[in-house]
Write a protein that holds these residues in place. Sequence first.
Motif, PDB file in Angstrom:
ATOM      1  N   THR A  46       0.842  -1.201   0.000  1.00  0.00           N
ATOM      2  CA  THR A  46       0.000   0.000   0.000  1.00  0.00           C
ATOM      3  C   THR A  46       0.871   1.243   0.000  1.00  0.00           C
ATOM      4  O   THR A  46       1.747   1.391   0.856  1.00  0.00           O
ATOM      5  CB  THR A  46      -0.927   0.028   1.229  1.00  0.00           C
ATOM      6  N   LEU A  47       0.631   2.115  -0.968  1.00  0.00           N
ATOM      7  CA  LEU A  47       1.309   3.403  -1.059  1.00  0.00           C
ATOM      8  C   LEU A  47       0.291   4.494  -0.768  1.00  0.00           C
ATOM      9  O   LEU A  47      -0.700   4.638  -1.487  1.00  0.00           O
ATOM     10  CB  LEU A  47       1.904   3.600  -2.464  1.00  0.00           C
ATOM     11  N   VAL A  48       0.525   5.254   0.295  1.00  0.00           N
ATOM     12  CA  VAL A  48      -0.350   6.368   0.646  1.00  0.00           C
ATOM     13  C   VAL A  48       0.253   7.644   0.095  1.00  0.00           C
ATOM     14  O   VAL A  48       1.434   7.923   0.301  1.00  0.00           O
ATOM     15  CB  VAL A  48      -0.542   6.471   2.173  1.00  0.00           C
ATOM     16  N   THR A  49      -0.550   8.431  -0.610  1.00  0.00           N
ATOM     17  CA  THR A  49      -0.025   9.601  -1.311  1.00  0.00           C
ATOM     18  C   THR A  49      -1.096  10.658  -1.473  1.00  0.00           C
ATOM     19  O   THR A  49      -2.291  10.389  -1.293  1.00  0.00           O
ATOM     20  CB  THR A  49       0.499   9.178  -2.701  1.00  0.00           C
ATOM     21  N   GLY A  50      -0.664  11.865  -1.798  1.00  0.00           N
ATOM     22  CA  GLY A  50      -1.592  12.900  -2.201  1.00  0.00           C
ATOM     23  C   GLY A  50      -2.000  12.707  -3.648  1.00  0.00           C
ATOM     24  O   GLY A  50      -1.630  11.714  -4.297  1.00  0.00           O
ATOM     25  N   GLY A  51      -2.771  13.647  -4.176  1.00  0.00           N
ATOM     26  CA  GLY A  51      -3.259  13.537  -5.547  1.00  0.00           C
ATOM     27  C   GLY A  51      -2.166  13.734  -6.578  1.00  0.00           C
ATOM     28  O   GLY A  51      -1.091  14.255  -6.280  1.00  0.00           O
ATOM     29  N   ASP A  52      -2.454  13.323  -7.798  1.00  0.00           N
ATOM     30  CA  ASP A  52      -1.526  13.462  -8.924  1.00  0.00           C
ATOM     31  C   ASP A  52      -2.249  14.190 -10.051  1.00  0.00           C
ATOM     32  O   ASP A  52      -3.036  13.582 -10.783  1.00  0.00           O
ATOM     33  CB  ASP A  52      -1.048  12.090  -9.384  1.00  0.00           C
ATOM     34  N   ALA A  53      -1.976  15.472 -10.194  1.00  0.00           N
ATOM     35  CA  ALA A  53      -2.672  16.273 -11.202  1.00  0.00           C
ATOM     36  C   ALA A  53      -2.094  16.081 -12.602  1.00  0.00           C
ATOM     37  O   ALA A  53      -2.713  16.485 -13.586  1.00  0.00           O
ATOM     38  CB  ALA A  53      -2.609  17.758 -10.820  1.00  0.00           C
ATOM     39  N   THR A  54      -0.917  15.468 -12.714  1.00  0.00           N
ATOM     40  CA  THR A  54      -0.244  15.376 -14.010  1.00  0.00           C
ATOM     41  C   THR A  54      -0.388  14.013 -14.681  1.00  0.00           C
ATOM     42  O   THR A  54      -0.319  13.916 -15.901  1.00  0.00           O
ATOM     43  CB  THR A  54       1.259  15.660 -13.853  1.00  0.00           C
TER      44      THR A  54
ATOM     45  N   ASN B 114      -6.744  13.218  -0.807  1.00  0.00           N
ATOM     46  CA  ASN B 114      -6.927  14.540  -1.412  1.00  0.00           C
ATOM     47  C   ASN B 114      -7.388  15.518  -0.335  1.00  0.00           C
ATOM     48  O   ASN B 114      -8.576  15.620  -0.036  1.00  0.00           O
ATOM     49  CB  ASN B 114      -7.964  14.475  -2.544  1.00  0.00           C
ATOM     50  N   SER B 115      -6.441  16.212   0.259  1.00  0.00           N
ATOM     51  CA  SER B 115      -6.772  17.150   1.332  1.00  0.00           C
ATOM     52  C   SER B 115      -5.646  18.155   1.468  1.00  0.00           C
ATOM     53  O   SER B 115      -4.695  18.157   0.687  1.00  0.00           O
ATOM     54  CB  SER B 115      -6.998  16.398   2.653  1.00  0.00           C
ATOM     55  N   SER B 116      -5.740  18.997   2.486  1.00  0.00           N
ATOM     56  CA  SER B 116      -4.717  20.012   2.706  1.00  0.00           C
ATOM     57  C   SER B 116      -3.436  19.363   3.226  1.00  0.00           C
ATOM     58  O   SER B 116      -3.416  18.207   3.653  1.00  0.00           O
ATOM     59  CB  SER B 116      -5.207  21.037   3.728  1.00  0.00           C
ATOM     60  N   THR B 117      -2.341  20.122   3.204  1.00  0.00           N
ATOM     61  CA  THR B 117      -1.069  19.616   3.714  1.00  0.00           C
ATOM     62  C   THR B 117      -1.207  19.186   5.161  1.00  0.00           C
ATOM     63  O   THR B 117      -0.709  18.136   5.573  1.00  0.00           O
ATOM     64  CB  THR B 117       0.016  20.697   3.577  1.00  0.00           C
TER      65      THR B 117
ATOM     66  N   TYR C 237      -1.110  14.991   6.833  1.00  0.00           N
ATOM     67  CA  TYR C 237      -0.312  14.394   7.909  1.00  0.00           C
ATOM     68  C   TYR C 237      -1.199  13.584   8.838  1.00  0.00           C
ATOM     69  O   TYR C 237      -0.875  12.442   9.186  1.00  0.00           O
ATOM     70  CB  TYR C 237       0.426  15.460   8.726  1.00  0.00           C
ATOM     71  N   ASP C 238      -2.306  14.155   9.266  1.00  0.00           N
ATOM     72  CA  ASP C 238      -3.200  13.444  10.183  1.00  0.00           C
ATOM     73  C   ASP C 238      -3.681  12.132   9.575  1.00  0.00           C
ATOM     74  O   ASP C 238      -3.739  11.101  10.250  1.00  0.00           O
ATOM     75  CB  ASP C 238      -4.396  14.325  10.544  1.00  0.00           C
ATOM     76  N   THR C 239      -4.018  12.163   8.283  1.00  0.00           N
ATOM     77  CA  THR C 239      -4.494  10.953   7.614  1.00  0.00           C
ATOM     78  C   THR C 239      -3.370   9.939   7.441  1.00  0.00           C
ATOM     79  O   THR C 239      -3.548   8.740   7.678  1.00  0.00           O
ATOM     80  CB  THR C 239      -5.104  11.303   6.252  1.00  0.00           C
ATOM     81  N   PHE C 240      -2.204  10.416   7.024  1.00  0.00           N
ATOM     82  CA  PHE C 240      -1.069   9.514   6.844  1.00  0.00           C
ATOM     83  C   PHE C 240      -0.717   8.821   8.160  1.00  0.00           C
ATOM     84  O   PHE C 240      -0.469   7.616   8.196  1.00  0.00           O
ATOM     85  CB  PHE C 240       0.149  10.292   6.345  1.00  0.00           C
ATOM     86  N   ALA C 241      -0.683   9.614   9.242  1.00  0.00           N
ATOM     87  CA  ALA C 241      -0.280   9.068  10.533  1.00  0.00           C
ATOM     88  C   ALA C 241      -1.263   8.015  11.032  1.00  0.00           C
ATOM     89  O   ALA C 241      -0.889   7.115  11.780  1.00  0.00           O
ATOM     90  CB  ALA C 241      -0.151  10.189  11.561  1.00  0.00           C
TER      91      ALA C 241
ATOM     92  N   GLY D  56     -10.479  28.473   2.982  1.00  0.00           N
ATOM     93  CA  GLY D  56     -10.532  27.141   3.545  1.00  0.00           C
ATOM     94  C   GLY D  56      -9.148  26.605   3.867  1.00  0.00           C
ATOM     95  O   GLY D  56      -8.125  27.229   3.580  1.00  0.00           O
ATOM     96  N   SER D  57      -9.118  25.408   4.432  1.00  0.00           N
ATOM     97  CA  SER D  57      -7.862  24.841   4.915  1.00  0.00           C
ATOM     98  C   SER D  57      -6.943  24.383   3.790  1.00  0.00           C
ATOM     99  O   SER D  57      -5.723  24.304   3.967  1.00  0.00           O
ATOM    100  CB  SER D  57      -8.158  23.654   5.841  1.00  0.00           C
ATOM    101  N   THR D  58      -7.481  24.072   2.620  1.00  0.00           N
ATOM    102  CA  THR D  58      -6.658  23.492   1.559  1.00  0.00           C
ATOM    103  C   THR D  58      -5.712  24.494   0.915  1.00  0.00           C
ATOM    104  O   THR D  58      -4.758  24.094   0.250  1.00  0.00           O
ATOM    105  CB  THR D  58      -7.537  22.867   0.463  1.00  0.00           C
ATOM    106  N   THR D  59      -5.953  25.783   1.076  1.00  0.00           N
ATOM    107  CA  THR D  59      -5.096  26.788   0.440  1.00  0.00           C
ATOM    108  C   THR D  59      -4.196  27.510   1.437  1.00  0.00           C
ATOM    109  O   THR D  59      -3.447  28.402   1.063  1.00  0.00           O
ATOM    110  CB  THR D  59      -5.941  27.826  -0.316  1.00  0.00           C
ATOM    111  N   GLY D  60      -4.267  27.120   2.699  1.00  0.00           N
ATOM    112  CA  GLY D  60      -3.485  27.813   3.715  1.00  0.00           C
ATOM    113  C   GLY D  60      -1.989  27.657   3.537  1.00  0.00           C
ATOM    114  O   GLY D  60      -1.228  28.614   3.740  1.00  0.00           O
TER     115      GLY D  60
END
Length: 399
Positions: free
Chosen positions: A37-45, A70-73, A77-81, A181-185
């Motif tokens: 299992t690889l946990v990662t953020g989104g890939d826009a490219t 797919n969430s804020s920075t 972290y909270d999700t990854f942890a 919102g939190s995603t652009t902070g």
Amino acid sequence: MPDLYSRRSFIAGVITSGMLSTTAGYLLTRRTPVTLTLVTGGDATGGRNLLINLWNRFHPDVTLEVLTVNSSTRDQYDTFAGTRADIYNLDVIHIPRLAARGRIAPIEAPDGITLLDPVQRISQVEEDSTRLWAVPFNTDVGMLFRRITDKRAPDPEPRIGDLIADARHPGQFAGQLAVEGSTTGEAFVINVLEQALAQDPTILDERGVVSTSLGQWQRALAPLADALRAGRIVTAAGEEATNAAFQERNLRYMRNWPVWYPAIDRVERDKKPGTAAIRLGRLPIGILGGQCLAVAADTEHRDRAEAVIRFLTGMPAQKLLATYGFAPTAAEAYNDPEVRATMPHLDIVRSAVEDAHPRPMRPGYADFAQVFRQHTVDYLYRRVELTDGFVEAMQKALR
């Protein structure tokens, strides 16, 4: 410049051959089939997903299952942890906190690759250059995009500090200087730090140590406050909104990451006859970003996880990612003739990466970012003066 989009399939074919040869030894080893299992953020490219698909194609006994967050920075972290995984694809800023909690295990630095110095520093285990907390997948740095309407005209590279101070051409520069919102902070924090560095290169040093001088911060942020209050900056919340403002309003300048260059360049050249070129320039000092691949400390398949990471971060992979706009992590990728022919602007990106400064690489970074965002939003948009409480709160967060 050779057309990137007609050459990408050719490069992918060359890289596929290279990957097959470099992983032949691993392929010939018979193993019990497993799924990692690889946990990662989104890939826009699509570049990262292509590499993962190539891995799964070459290694049917060790397949990768991707869990996308797919969430804020901060939320990542909270999700990854809280997520069970074998490999984490981390924003560089999460490395210290996950390492401090014992969630990731050190890995030997890859052979045959010379990581750029700033990239090496933020990923290595203390002062041991032979071991990394995570292997850099791609690096990143803030860049200045500019629209060219006449290639024959003189085109001196502007300085971002001069752009925001120029009252003759207001509203021609767009940056991630709004928060919705939190995603652009996090984008806001990075942009404000870059603006401060443009005024004072010692406000944040090459190891991510922030100044504790209130007067220094007041002087470094005053030009940005003046420009915002005078309407000389087009503010946007996040990277995509900045791209939209740059394109829809036909702006001259934009601060964004180099990964957006291929898409921006293609659209502008195809659909706007008045645009002769989109060029990248560097900031005086940009903020270092990027993603790194780390092995989960509790994985039962450490050797296989490390093999995946070597595949995804090796030279063939870096060459492919470069065609998708990602900034390579290794000097060898920037020197590669095929990469240089396809993406000549990478010389400027490399220069910017080598001079970039990281955000504070401490376990308390998330608290620092929240404090920094709150105080600077109040100062820039609500005219609340910065006080000693600003500096004290930053120090407390990073303690």
